[in-house]
Design an enzyme around this catalytic site. Sequence first.
Site, PDB file in Angstrom:
ATOM      1  CG  PHE A  11      -1.486   1.233   1.665  1.00  0.00           C
ATOM      2  CD1 PHE A  11      -2.216   2.038   0.793  1.00  0.00           C
ATOM      3  CD2 PHE A  11      -1.275   1.662   2.968  1.00  0.00           C
ATOM      4  CE1 PHE A  11      -2.727   3.256   1.217  1.00  0.00           C
ATOM      5  CE2 PHE A  11      -1.782   2.869   3.403  1.00  0.00           C
ATOM      6  CZ  PHE A  11      -2.499   3.679   2.522  1.00  0.00           C
ATOM      7  CE1 TYR A 153       5.563  -5.474  11.771  1.00  0.00           C
ATOM      8  CE2 TYR A 153       4.301  -3.884  13.036  1.00  0.00           C
ATOM      9  CZ  TYR A 153       4.942  -4.240  11.880  1.00  0.00           C
ATOM     10  OH  TYR A 153       4.969  -3.377  10.818  1.00  0.00           O
TER      11      TYR A 153
END
Length: 328
Positions: A11, A153
């Site tokens: 994106f 993460y």
Amino acid sequence: MRVLITGGAGFIGSHLAQAYLQRGDEVYIIDNLSTGSLENINHLKENADYRKRLFVSIDTILNRDIMVELVGTCDVVHHLAAAVGVRYILDHPMESINTNIQGTEKVLELCNKFKKRLLIASTSEVYGKHLHAPLVETDNIIYGPSSKFRWSYAASKLMDEFMSLAYFRTTGLQVTAVRLFNTVGPRQTGTYGMVIPRFVSQALKNEPLTVYGDGRQTRTFTDVEDVVWALMRLIENDQAFGEVFNIGGTEEITILDLASRIVAASNSSSEIKRIPYDEVFGKDFEDMQRRVPSIEKLRALIGFNPKTPLDAILSKVIRFTSKRTNGI
Ligand code: UDP
């Protein structure tokens, strides 16, 4: 200039590629299409002017041979390839950690070998579970236990920052890390959990908007074009090397209010439905309750001042999604 964008079919990467092509640069993309998609860049490949200056490799950044060639060819590298989205990270924990650690290690090693300028995309997740605002780059970091996989993460991206800063200090590599806060715009998919594309497509189908938890958690949202503007300026700024910058918006909103605004802006008859976190993510999940960046450091260096207010961002996404849904 020749620009390498890892994750260029993602994106943010695809918007960055477009901006460089518009400026007249040559763009090299490497993307393994794990969360990126050729659909994101088809319009660039179809443009008669751009396609002469666009080179796309569908491959992993762990493939050393191709990375040697690409980094060797290009003048600057934007490293955006990473696992994205809370849903994706929870579903693919091993792959996410490998891409973030081994992939970034490879990019750093090669940019150092070929002496190329590098911008590394980190994330606002790195801050962990703070309740105060705004978050400043020098703030302490607070994570949950390793049994709660969301934090893998953050920890792997924090290691990317440490590796980058270590290279800068020991070899003088011209590297900058950016902590991207929630970034939104056309082409972002809700498949991996992102709230605005999910709410917008739910609203356009008049389906219930799925607010997780009590909906009092807050976020700020930045238009992808504002983010791209900052990335392009930072990589050319000598004062940015060896530094970490927040990139984000400043308009804080609860997820519940966001849902109401999207229902109103899309003239939808959807209701808003609260769903407990454990029904969506299982019992080992923790959300971030609040996430607002300080953008003073970025403003001071490059005059960053996000131009697109949330209502305008929502209108853009609603327009894009309804056109796509109607096949226009
Ligand atoms: N969220 C939600 N419903 C959804 C998707 C997300 O309520 O269908 C919430 C999510 O729990 C989080 C916020 O929206 O509090 C932003 O989620 P997103 O995954 O977009 O980004 P995050 O900030 O969590 O990385």
